[in-house]
Design a protein around this motif. Structure first.
Motif, PDB file in Angstrom:
ATOM      1  N   ILE A  29       0.850  -1.183   0.000  1.00 16.60           N
ATOM      2  CA  ILE A  29       0.000   0.000   0.000  1.00 16.60           C
ATOM      3  C   ILE A  29       0.892   1.241   0.000  1.00 16.60           C
ATOM      4  O   ILE A  29       1.780   1.373   0.835  1.00 16.60           O
ATOM      5  N   PHE A  30       0.634   2.176  -0.929  1.00 12.30           N
ATOM      6  CA  PHE A  30       1.450   3.373  -1.032  1.00 12.30           C
ATOM      7  C   PHE A  30       0.733   4.636  -0.564  1.00 12.30           C
ATOM      8  O   PHE A  30       1.298   5.440   0.136  1.00 12.30           O
ATOM      9  N   ASP A  31      -0.505   4.835  -0.965  1.00  7.65           N
ATOM     10  CA  ASP A  31      -1.219   6.064  -0.632  1.00  7.65           C
ATOM     11  C   ASP A  31      -2.681   5.730  -0.377  1.00  7.65           C
ATOM     12  O   ASP A  31      -3.253   4.890  -1.073  1.00  7.65           O
ATOM     13  N   LYS A  32      -3.294   6.389   0.606  1.00 12.54           N
ATOM     14  CA  LYS A  32      -4.704   6.135   0.947  1.00 12.54           C
ATOM     15  C   LYS A  32      -5.512   7.409   0.774  1.00 12.54           C
ATOM     16  O   LYS A  32      -4.989   8.508   0.933  1.00 12.54           O
ATOM     17  N   LEU A  33      -6.803   7.219   0.493  1.00 13.10           N
ATOM     18  CA  LEU A  33      -7.700   8.358   0.334  1.00 13.10           C
ATOM     19  C   LEU A  33      -9.122   7.930   0.691  1.00 13.10           C
ATOM     20  O   LEU A  33      -9.564   6.852   0.298  1.00 13.10           O
ATOM     21  N   GLU A  34      -9.806   8.775   1.444  1.00 10.31           N
ATOM     22  CA  GLU A  34     -11.198   8.509   1.790  1.00 10.31           C
ATOM     23  C   GLU A  34     -12.099   9.113   0.711  1.00 10.31           C
ATOM     24  O   GLU A  34     -11.885  10.243   0.280  1.00 10.31           O
ATOM     25  N   CYS A  35     -13.103   8.352   0.293  1.00  9.40           N
ATOM     26  CA  CYS A  35     -14.037   8.886  -0.703  1.00  9.40           C
ATOM     27  C   CYS A  35     -15.453   8.420  -0.380  1.00  9.40           C
ATOM     28  O   CYS A  35     -15.651   7.387   0.243  1.00  9.40           O
ATOM     29  N   GLY A  36     -16.418   9.202  -0.822  1.00  5.62           N
ATOM     30  CA  GLY A  36     -17.820   8.854  -0.641  1.00  5.62           C
ATOM     31  C   GLY A  36     -18.231   7.831  -1.684  1.00  5.62           C
ATOM     32  O   GLY A  36     -17.514   7.558  -2.642  1.00  5.62           O
ATOM     33  N   LYS A  60     -11.749   1.621 -10.659  1.00  3.60           N
ATOM     34  CA  LYS A  60     -11.322   1.896 -12.028  1.00  3.60           C
ATOM     35  C   LYS A  60     -11.699   3.328 -12.359  1.00  3.60           C
ATOM     36  O   LYS A  60     -12.775   3.803 -12.000  1.00  3.60           O
ATOM     37  N   ILE A  61     -10.804   4.015 -13.064  1.00  2.00           N
ATOM     38  CA  ILE A  61     -11.082   5.384 -13.491  1.00  2.00           C
ATOM     39  C   ILE A  61     -11.580   5.321 -14.929  1.00  2.00           C
ATOM     40  O   ILE A  61     -10.904   4.789 -15.808  1.00  2.00           O
ATOM     41  N   ASP A  62     -12.791   5.855 -15.153  1.00  2.00           N
ATOM     42  CA  ASP A  62     -13.416   5.803 -16.471  1.00  2.00           C
ATOM     43  C   ASP A  62     -14.034   7.161 -16.785  1.00  2.00           C
ATOM     44  O   ASP A  62     -14.946   7.598 -16.077  1.00  2.00           O
ATOM     45  N   ARG A  63     -13.537   7.833 -17.825  1.00  2.00           N
ATOM     46  CA  ARG A  63     -14.038   9.137 -18.262  1.00  2.00           C
ATOM     47  C   ARG A  63     -14.077  10.167 -17.130  1.00  2.00           C
ATOM     48  O   ARG A  63     -15.076  10.863 -16.936  1.00  2.00           O
ATOM     49  N   LEU A  93     -17.134   9.113  -4.967  1.00  2.00           N
ATOM     50  CA  LEU A  93     -17.162  10.569  -5.010  1.00  2.00           C
ATOM     51  C   LEU A  93     -15.821  11.147  -4.579  1.00  2.00           C
ATOM     52  O   LEU A  93     -15.404  10.991  -3.435  1.00  2.00           O
ATOM     53  N   LEU A  94     -15.148  11.799  -5.529  1.00  2.00           N
ATOM     54  CA  LEU A  94     -13.866  12.446  -5.282  1.00  2.00           C
ATOM     55  C   LEU A  94     -13.848  13.782  -6.000  1.00  2.00           C
ATOM     56  O   LEU A  94     -14.557  13.985  -6.982  1.00  2.00           O
ATOM     57  N   HIS A  95     -13.006  14.696  -5.526  1.00  2.00           N
ATOM     58  CA  HIS A  95     -12.803  15.963  -6.219  1.00  2.00           C
ATOM     59  C   HIS A  95     -11.967  15.719  -7.474  1.00  2.00           C
ATOM     60  O   HIS A  95     -11.211  14.758  -7.551  1.00  2.00           O
ATOM     61  N   ARG A  96     -12.076  16.612  -8.442  1.00  2.00           N
ATOM     62  CA  ARG A  96     -11.342  16.455  -9.698  1.00  2.00           C
ATOM     63  C   ARG A  96      -9.837  16.362  -9.488  1.00  2.00           C
ATOM     64  O   ARG A  96      -9.158  15.567 -10.116  1.00  2.00           O
ATOM     65  N   ARG A  97      -9.308  17.201  -8.592  1.00  2.00           N
ATOM     66  CA  ARG A  97      -7.855  17.175  -8.372  1.00  2.00           C
ATOM     67  C   ARG A  97      -7.426  15.872  -7.713  1.00  2.00           C
ATOM     68  O   ARG A  97      -6.320  15.380  -7.974  1.00  2.00           O
ATOM     69  N   GLU A  98      -8.272  15.303  -6.853  1.00  2.00           N
ATOM     70  CA  GLU A  98      -7.947  14.011  -6.246  1.00  2.00           C
ATOM     71  C   GLU A  98      -7.970  12.904  -7.298  1.00  2.00           C
ATOM     72  O   GLU A  98      -7.096  12.032  -7.302  1.00  2.00           O
ATOM     73  N   ILE A  99      -8.947  12.959  -8.195  1.00  2.00           N
ATOM     74  CA  ILE A  99      -9.026  11.973  -9.271  1.00  2.00           C
ATOM     75  C   ILE A  99      -7.802  12.090 -10.169  1.00  2.00           C
ATOM     76  O   ILE A  99      -7.195  11.087 -10.553  1.00  2.00           O
ATOM     77  N   ALA A 100      -7.401  13.318 -10.504  1.00  2.00           N
ATOM     78  CA  ALA A 100      -6.237  13.528 -11.360  1.00  2.00           C
ATOM     79  C   ALA A 100      -4.969  12.986 -10.696  1.00  2.00           C
ATOM     80  O   ALA A 100      -4.149  12.324 -11.342  1.00  2.00           O
ATOM     81  N   LYS A 101      -4.826  13.233  -9.402  1.00  2.00           N
ATOM     82  CA  LYS A 101      -3.655  12.753  -8.666  1.00  2.00           C
ATOM     83  C   LYS A 101      -3.624  11.227  -8.635  1.00  2.00           C
ATOM     84  O   LYS A 101      -2.603  10.603  -8.918  1.00  2.00           O
ATOM     85  N   PHE A 102      -4.775  10.631  -8.327  1.00  2.00           N
ATOM     86  CA  PHE A 102      -4.873   9.177  -8.265  1.00  2.00           C
ATOM     87  C   PHE A 102      -4.718   8.557  -9.647  1.00  2.00           C
ATOM     88  O   PHE A 102      -4.098   7.509  -9.786  1.00  2.00           O
ATOM     89  N   ALA A 103      -5.278   9.193 -10.670  1.00  2.00           N
ATOM     90  CA  ALA A 103      -5.204   8.653 -12.027  1.00  2.00           C
ATOM     91  C   ALA A 103      -3.756   8.605 -12.501  1.00  2.00           C
ATOM     92  O   ALA A 103      -3.336   7.642 -13.145  1.00  2.00           O
ATOM     93  N   GLY A 104      -2.996   9.629 -12.167  1.00  2.00           N
ATOM     94  CA  GLY A 104      -1.588   9.660 -12.561  1.00  2.00           C
ATOM     95  C   GLY A 104      -0.803   8.517 -11.943  1.00  2.00           C
ATOM     96  O   GLY A 104      -0.013   7.850 -12.617  1.00  2.00           O
ATOM     97  N   LYS A 105      -1.024   8.266 -10.661  1.00  2.00           N
ATOM     98  CA  LYS A 105      -0.299   7.194  -9.981  1.00  2.00           C
ATOM     99  C   LYS A 105      -0.815   5.822 -10.396  1.00  2.00           C
ATOM    100  O   LYS A 105      -0.042   4.891 -10.584  1.00  2.00           O
TER     101      LYS A 105
END
Length: 163
Positions: A29-36, A60-63, A93-105
């Motif tokens: 496990i590298f990074d954790k995040l709470e989401c709705g 999974k990140i989709d669109r 449910l995540l903010h756009r910047r959180e999705i972008a950060k997670f999508a990159g990793k």
């Protein structure tokens, strides 16, 4: 150690529903995040009964949206014909910047999004999502050896205090 975790969760108003115990054995496990999580009414009632499974679940990140796949929330016993499907994909449910950060990793080779636990915080269902990389067989054996050694050390230290 487990007692401290339980009291810390109670202090924050967290009511646990499900844990993915296999995730810690199978992944680093590298990074954790709470989401709705987006749920229907019967799903919430079923979760309040305390029945859910995160085994074999992944995200999974989709669109530009994050989806939880493979999680099992059984049908609500008192539900009618409008009951939910137990294994349907659920939107996280995540903010756009959180999705972008997670999508990159998560898009890097070998990384995946794994749900660690599901719980209620202040009456809202939450999922703890982690960026993880799969362990090799020898890594799993090494982790088990370390855990056994730590357990033996704790056992020896607790016996020492009693004398």
């Amino acid at each position: 150690m487990a007692r401290n975790q339980k009291t810390a969760d109670e202090d924050e108003g967290i009511k646990p529903i499900a844990r993915n115990k296999r995730a810690f054995h199978q992944y680093n496990i590298f990074d954790k995040l709470e989401c709705g999580i987006v749920l229907t009414g019967t799903e919430v009632k079923s979760l309040r009964e305390g029945s859910a499974s995160l085994e074999d679940a992944y995200a999974k990140i989709d669109r530009g949206e994050v989806w939880l796949l493979g999680s099992d929330i059984p049908e609500y016993a008192m539900g009618n014909r409008m009951n939910h499907k137990p294994k349907r994909p659920r939107k996280l449910l995540l903010h756009r910047r959180e999705i972008a950060k997670f999508a990159g990793k998560a898009s890097e080779r070998g990384f995946t999004l794994v749900p660690l636990r599901m719980y209620f915080r202040r009456g809202r269902a939450k999922v703890e999502l982690a960026i993880a990389r799969g362990k090799q067989g020898h890594d799993k054996r090494e982790a088990l050896k370390k855990a056994d050694a730590q357990r033996d050390i704790r056992r020896a230290m607790s016996g020492r205090r009693r004398s």
